[in-house]
Design a protein around this motif. Structure first.
Motif, short mmCIF file in Angstrom:
data_model
loop_
_atom_site.label_atom_id
_atom_site.label_comp_id
_atom_site.label_asym_id
_atom_site.label_seq_id
_atom_site.Cartn_x
_atom_site.Cartn_y
_atom_site.Cartn_z
N LEU A 111 0.84 -1.20 0.00
CA LEU A 111 0.00 0.00 0.00
C LEU A 111 0.87 1.24 0.00
N GLY A 112 0.55 2.18 -0.87
CA GLY A 112 1.32 3.42 -0.96
C GLY A 112 2.56 3.32 -1.82
N LYS A 113 2.84 2.10 -2.38
CA LYS A 113 4.02 1.95 -3.22
C LYS A 113 3.65 2.15 -4.68
N ARG A 114 4.67 2.51 -5.49
CA ARG A 114 4.43 2.72 -6.90
C ARG A 114 4.36 1.37 -7.61
N ILE A 115 3.81 1.39 -8.82
CA ILE A 115 3.50 0.16 -9.54
C ILE A 115 4.76 -0.64 -9.89
N ASN A 116 5.96 0.02 -9.95
CA ASN A 116 7.16 -0.73 -10.30
C ASN A 116 7.55 -1.72 -9.22
N HIS A 117 6.99 -1.55 -7.99
CA HIS A 117 7.24 -2.56 -6.96
C HIS A 117 6.55 -3.88 -7.29
N LEU A 118 5.50 -3.80 -8.12
CA LEU A 118 4.80 -5.02 -8.54
C LEU A 118 5.43 -5.61 -9.78
N GLU B 141 2.67 0.91 -22.16
CA GLU B 141 1.62 0.37 -23.04
C GLU B 141 0.26 0.38 -22.33
N ILE B 142 0.25 0.07 -21.04
CA ILE B 142 -1.01 0.10 -20.27
C ILE B 142 -1.55 1.52 -20.22
N LEU B 143 -0.66 2.49 -19.95
CA LEU B 143 -1.08 3.89 -19.85
C LEU B 143 -1.65 4.37 -21.19
N ARG B 144 -1.04 3.93 -22.27
CA ARG B 144 -1.52 4.34 -23.59
C ARG B 144 -2.92 3.77 -23.84
N GLU B 145 -3.17 2.53 -23.47
CA GLU B 145 -4.48 1.93 -23.65
C GLU B 145 -5.53 2.66 -22.82
N LYS C 78 -5.47 5.79 -21.74
CA LYS C 78 -5.74 7.13 -22.28
C LYS C 78 -6.64 7.07 -23.51
N SER C 79 -6.57 5.96 -24.24
CA SER C 79 -7.43 5.83 -25.43
C SER C 79 -8.83 5.35 -25.08
N GLY C 80 -9.05 5.13 -23.77
CA GLY C 80 -10.38 4.69 -23.34
C GLY C 80 -10.60 3.20 -23.49
N SER C 81 -9.55 2.42 -23.71
CA SER C 81 -9.68 0.98 -23.90
C SER C 81 -9.34 0.24 -22.60
N ILE C 82 -9.70 -1.00 -22.61
CA ILE C 82 -9.36 -1.89 -21.49
C ILE C 82 -8.16 -2.72 -21.92
N PHE C 83 -7.13 -2.74 -21.06
CA PHE C 83 -5.93 -3.50 -21.36
C PHE C 83 -6.10 -4.93 -20.83
N ARG C 84 -5.89 -5.91 -21.69
CA ARG C 84 -6.00 -7.32 -21.26
C ARG C 84 -4.96 -8.13 -22.03
N ARG C 85 -4.13 -8.89 -21.27
CA ARG C 85 -3.09 -9.69 -21.92
C ARG C 85 -2.60 -10.77 -20.95
N GLU C 86 -2.15 -11.93 -21.54
CA GLU C 86 -1.47 -12.98 -20.77
C GLU C 86 0.03 -12.76 -20.91
N LEU D 152 -3.50 -10.28 -17.10
CA LEU D 152 -3.59 -8.95 -16.51
C LEU D 152 -4.68 -8.15 -17.23
N THR D 153 -5.62 -7.63 -16.42
CA THR D 153 -6.69 -6.76 -16.96
C THR D 153 -6.64 -5.43 -16.24
N VAL D 154 -6.54 -4.32 -17.00
CA VAL D 154 -6.50 -2.97 -16.42
C VAL D 154 -7.59 -2.15 -17.08
N ARG D 155 -8.47 -1.54 -16.27
CA ARG D 155 -9.52 -0.67 -16.82
C ARG D 155 -9.59 0.59 -15.96
N PRO D 156 -9.93 1.72 -16.57
CA PRO D 156 -10.07 2.96 -15.79
C PRO D 156 -11.26 2.87 -14.86
N LEU D 157 -11.17 3.58 -13.74
CA LEU D 157 -12.28 3.57 -12.78
C LEU D 157 -13.52 4.19 -13.40
N ALA D 158 -13.31 5.19 -14.22
CA ALA D 158 -14.44 5.80 -14.95
C ALA D 158 -13.98 6.04 -16.37
#
Length: 950
Positions: free
Chosen positions: A318-325, A338-342, A344-352, A367-373
């Motif tokens: 908790l409180g750590k930046r994503i590079n710790h993961l 690549e995740i940030l680019r997806e 910003k384009s309003g897409s959902i990032f999904r990949r194995e 890994l699935t990443v989607r914006p909160l809104a």
């Protein structure tokens, strides 16, 4: 006052009780301590005084007692008490101790016997087990304080006395302890003085403590009065406070009522929010995926599964930046972009992809990443990580299983529970000829050959139903109608309910193995060169002939045939010509015999023939003439006309023997008689000793002298790796430099050494000499990996043979892997004791090799049990391996069998490059023969192979 039960605490009462108990304990402890140290001091003073008195006794009276001590050993108590010197000695002691505190004196010898005592009744008593006596006996002084109600002193009985007794050693002029002296001192008046002093000390202390108690009691009483005054004042103040509290409480109750209603309402809202949070946490922490909420690449919250997946403790990320993961490597930096680019384009990032844990290990995840809104990439994002490692592994296992299924050399058949074929692999098609399309949906019964009956299949299904598997040999039919043997293993596959869902059959075509077994079985009973029966089969037929002749009262003849001067053919034209000659002779002799007669090759140039139902000696002689007549004409071979003769020995059953061994031995003796009479003739066996026996007797004596005269020497023949063509060892071959007959090969004297019992000494000499030679070579920089030494079965029968080998290796400083012992096939048929010796040699690390494989018993059952490492293919198979199809098949079979058993294959008698190339192509590991070098002495071997290029 105690507010819990309304009772007042009485300080003075408890103080008085506690103080009194404390004073009493101090007085008791002080009295006990004072008395303990006083007694210790008194015992020390008494012991010093007793030592001084004992010294006085030693200086004054010891000469009077010394003789009594010496004479006391072995005397009884009565004899000691009857000594006439006792009154005089007692008077001297009493006089010496007069005006002292001493009340009794004793004197003991070193056996613990009381030799003298001022109390005559105690003379003769045994004190050996007394602790004080034991200490004084070894030179120490032992003392103790005792109280006696009654005690016998010098003049009278004294009562109620405190005594100090001491055991003291008495030494002579040389410093040796010769006796033990014990005396009792009356210290009653000292003890009474000590008690009086102790009473005064304790009384004084008690008085002082009582005074202290009185002073403290006054202080406590004053404090008690002050406390009482403060308590009355406090009670008055409390009364006023209670009145004010009641007034204020009445005013607050109403206000609290209104506030309580508001608090209850707010608490209900908080409880509802808490319940919703708990439900959310329960859901997040119980799903199998890791979930995290991030903003500005920082983890704001996550479930426990996310922490577990990446190897973090609870709350650690908790409180750590994503590079710790995802790490700071280039790959993960690129992934984050690549995740940030997806997002910003309003897409959902999904990949194995493969992710890295905190400890550096990796795992496959989705890994699935989607914006909160949607439309607000800066408002945070939800990251979901699902561990798909097991699915990936399962997919990989399925891929590998499919590849194995398609590429395994064994045929595989999968059926359903009703035995309808669901799948087969490529090997199934190669073996049976049926394609998968032709057998799908059919039953394996289409392969049945008809050789197995219904009972066979009933037993198969009984085994499958009860144990879930069946293994065995079965004959099936290929698509082209050919019947073939296969080794089949069927296993039942059960589902989660334990019911059979499928059957899996795995089989291999064992046609070639069957053929090899038949060839090896043939080799077990036949000579591989001439295809004639060998010694084992001949003895079996001879035993049957004896039974038949005994039952029918008939006569038969045994002929022992040896080719004259056959060695000259080998030496002049080569072994390959000699072998061809043996084969031609076998054919010619077979042509002279009936089909019911038996001819066998025993080895070398020796043949043996059995002719049943002969008409006495005359009939036997006619057969012998027919056999020798074949040598009257030259035998053409490879451009040469060879003239050769034979010597034949004949014995008749039952005249010359009644068992196989006797008949063969007597025929052999008759053959040697024929040789000694000029060869090229036959002789019947006679009872008197033959020239054969004389010769063997002379050689036997010469063998014994040869060991003493050092007439034996070793030659070494190289063993070469057929792949690298590098020398990897040498075989040590013994030769006899006979003073009259010249250099003799082992065939002339090894059998004699075995029969005479000299083989043990000779074999140990060969073994030690070979090991010393390889040690000497290594010290000189010639690093030969191993040396091979032939071992006789008689050597293995000698007790401690394995220990002898171990001792020689240790003596020469060689590892066990430097030595290889070669055994003939006959050793494989020896007793269980022989097997135990071979296992001991294997445990040492010594390599074991089967020599001349294929020329003897070739017992596979024994070969499987033995801890051998190498099979040596006999030279008779190698000679015509290029142009002889049968020999090629046999050599291939032996090499394949060696590989299957995990053994090395070595070919003997390799004489040309074609043979070497053929053996290398077939997978033979090593070879030796004239192509690489003849057996030569050690010096010539080293010089030839130090810089050799094969």
């Amino acid at each position: 006052m105690d507010t819990r039960n309304g009772k007042r605490f009485n300080l003075r009462r408890y103080y008085s009780l506690i103080s009194f108990a404390f004073i009493l304990l101090i007085a008791i402890a002080l009295g006990w301590t004072t008395r303990h140290f006083a007694k210790a001091e008194l015992l020390s003073l008494s012991e010093e005084k007793n030592v001084a008195l004992a010294t006085t006794f030693r200086n004054s009276l010891w000469p009077k007692f010394a003789e009594s001590i010496k004479q006391s050993y072995g005397l009884s108590a009565a004899a000691l008490k009857a000594s006439p010197n006792l009154p005089e000695l007692r008077a001297h002691v009493v006089t010496l101790m007069h005006d002292t505190d001493v009340v009794k004196v004793k004197l003991y010898n070193l056996d613990g016997v009381t030799v003298f005592s001022t109390d005559s009744k105690q003379i003769g008593e045994q004190k050996r087990s007394n602790g004080g006596f034991q200490m004084a006996r070894v030179g120490h002084v032992a003392s103790e304080l005792t109280h006696r109600d009654s005690f016998d002193a010098f003049e009278q009985v004294i009562e109620h006395r405190d005594l100090a007794s001491s055991y003291l050693p008495i030494q002579d002029e040389a410093g040796e302890i010769v006796a033990v002296f014990e005396l009792y001192s009356d210290i009653t008046r000292f003890v009474e003085e000590m008690n009086d002093a102790q009473f005064v000390v304790v009384g004084t202390v008690v008085a002082l403590l009582a005074a202290l108690y009185a002073a403290l009691f006054a202080v406590v009483a004053r404090a008690h009065r002050i406390i009482q005054m403060q308590r009355h004042s406090l009670e008055h103040a409390n009364s006023l406070l209670d009145t004010r509290v009641r007034e204020r409480t009445t005013a607050l109750v109403e206000a609290n009522r209104e506030l309580s209603d508001k608090i209850v309402e707010r608490r209900r809202a908080e409880e509802e929010a808490k319940r919703l949070l708990i439900e959310k946490d329960a859901i997040l922490n119980n799903i199998t995926e890791g979930v995290a909420f991030l903003r500005s690449r920082t983890v704001l919250t996550c479930n426990r599964q996310m922490e577990s997946l990446f190897g973090f403790n609870e709350g650690a990320i908790l409180g750590k930046r994503i590079n710790h993961l995802f790490g700071a490597g280039r790959r993960y930096v690129h992934l984050a972009r690549e995740i940030l680019r997806e997002l910003k384009s309003g897409s959902i990032f999904r990949r194995e992809l493969e992710l890295r844990r905190r400890d550096g290990s990796t795992f496959w995840a989705e890994l699935t990443v989607r914006p909160l809104a949607m439309g607000m990439p800066g408002g945070g994002s939800v990251w979901v990580v699902a561990d798909v490692s097991e699915r990936k592994k399962a997919e990989e296992r399925m891929r590998l299983a499919a590849k194995v299924f398609d590429n395994t050399q064994e045929g595989v058949t999968i059926t359903d529970r009703d035995t309808y074929i669901l799948a087969v692999n490529n090997a199934f098609t190669e073996v049976t000829g049926y394609t998968e399309a032709e057998v799908l949906g059919k039953r394996p019964a289409l392969l049945q050959s008809g050789r197995q009956d219904k009972a066979f299949y009933d037993e198969m299904w009984h085994s499958l139903d009860h144990s879930g598997q069946w293994k065995g040999e079965i004959w099936n039919r290929r698509k082209n109608g050919e019947i073939y043997p296969e080794w089949l293993s069927i296993s039942a596959v059960r589902n989660d309910s334990g019911e059979v869902s499928h059957y899996v059959g795995v089989f291999s075509d064992i046609t070639e193995i069957k053929r090899s077994q038949e060839k090896v079985s043939f080799l077990a009973y036949h000579d591989p060169l001439t295809q004639l029966p060998n010694r084992l089969l001949f003895h079996d037929r001879l035993a049957h002939a004896i039974q038949r002749a005994s039952r029918e009262k008939t006569m038969f003849a045994v002929y022992f045939i040896d080719l004259d001067h056959f060695k000259n053919v080998n030496d002049s034209l080569g072994h390959h010509v000699g072998d061809r000659l043996l084969m031609e002779v076998a054919v010619l002799m077979q042509a002279q015999l009936r089909k019911t007669d038996t001819i066998a090759r025993l080895g070398g140039d020796e043949f043996i023939v059995m002719v049943e139902e002969v008409d006495g000696a005359h009939g036997a002689a006619l057969v012998a003439e027919k056999l020798t007549s074949i040598f009257q004409k030259p035998i053409p071979l490879e451009g040469h006309e060879l003239y050769i003769t034979s010597s034949v020995g004949i014995c008749l059953y039952p005249l010359d023997g009644a068992d196989p061994n006797t008949l063969v031995r007597n025929a052999d003796a008759a053959m040697y008689r024929a040789k000694n009479h000029g060869r090229n003739q036959f002789h019947f066996y006679e009872q008197e000793m033959t020239a054969y026996a004389f010769e063997r007797l002379e050689l036997d004596s010469a063998v014994r002298k040869a060991l003493v005269n050092e007439e034996f020497f070793l030659c070494y023949q190289p063993q070469v790796d057929l792949v690298t063509r590098e020398v990897i060892g040498a075989e040590a071959l013994v030769r006899w430099n006979h003073p009259e007959q010249g250099v003799l090969p082992p065939s002339r004297f090894i059998s004699l050494a075995e029969e005479s019992g000299m083989i043990g000494q000779l074999g140990e000499w060969v073994l030690r000499t070979a090991c010393r030679q390889i040690r000497r070579w290594r010290d000189e920089g010639f690093d030969l990996p191993k040396v091979a030494v032939n071992v006789s079965g008689r050597q293995l029968e000698r007790k401690g043979f394995a220990d002898t080998v171990a001792s020689i290796l240790q003596e020469c400083g060689l590892p066990a892997s430097s030595l290889e012992l070669e055994l003939t096939e006959s050793v494989l048929m020896e007793t269980e004791e022989t097997f135990e010796v071979l296992e001991e040699l294997d445990a040492l690390g010594v390599r074991l090799s089967v020599d001349d494989f294929g020329t003897g018993y070739s017992s596979l059952s024994y070969l499987k049990r033995l801890p051998v490492h190498t099979l040596k293919i006999d030279r008779s198979f190698i000679m015509d391996v290029i142009g002889h199809g049968n020999n090629q098949a046999i050599v291939r079979a032996v090499i394949a069998m060696a590989k299957t058993l995990g053994l090395e294959a070595v070919a003997e008698g390799v004489e040309n490059a074609d043979q070497a190339d053929f053996l290398a192509h077939e997978g033979c590991d090593q070879a030796q023969g004239y192509l690489f070098g003849k057996p030569v002495p050690a010096e010539d071997f080293q010089s030839a192979w130090t810089r050799a290029d094969v």
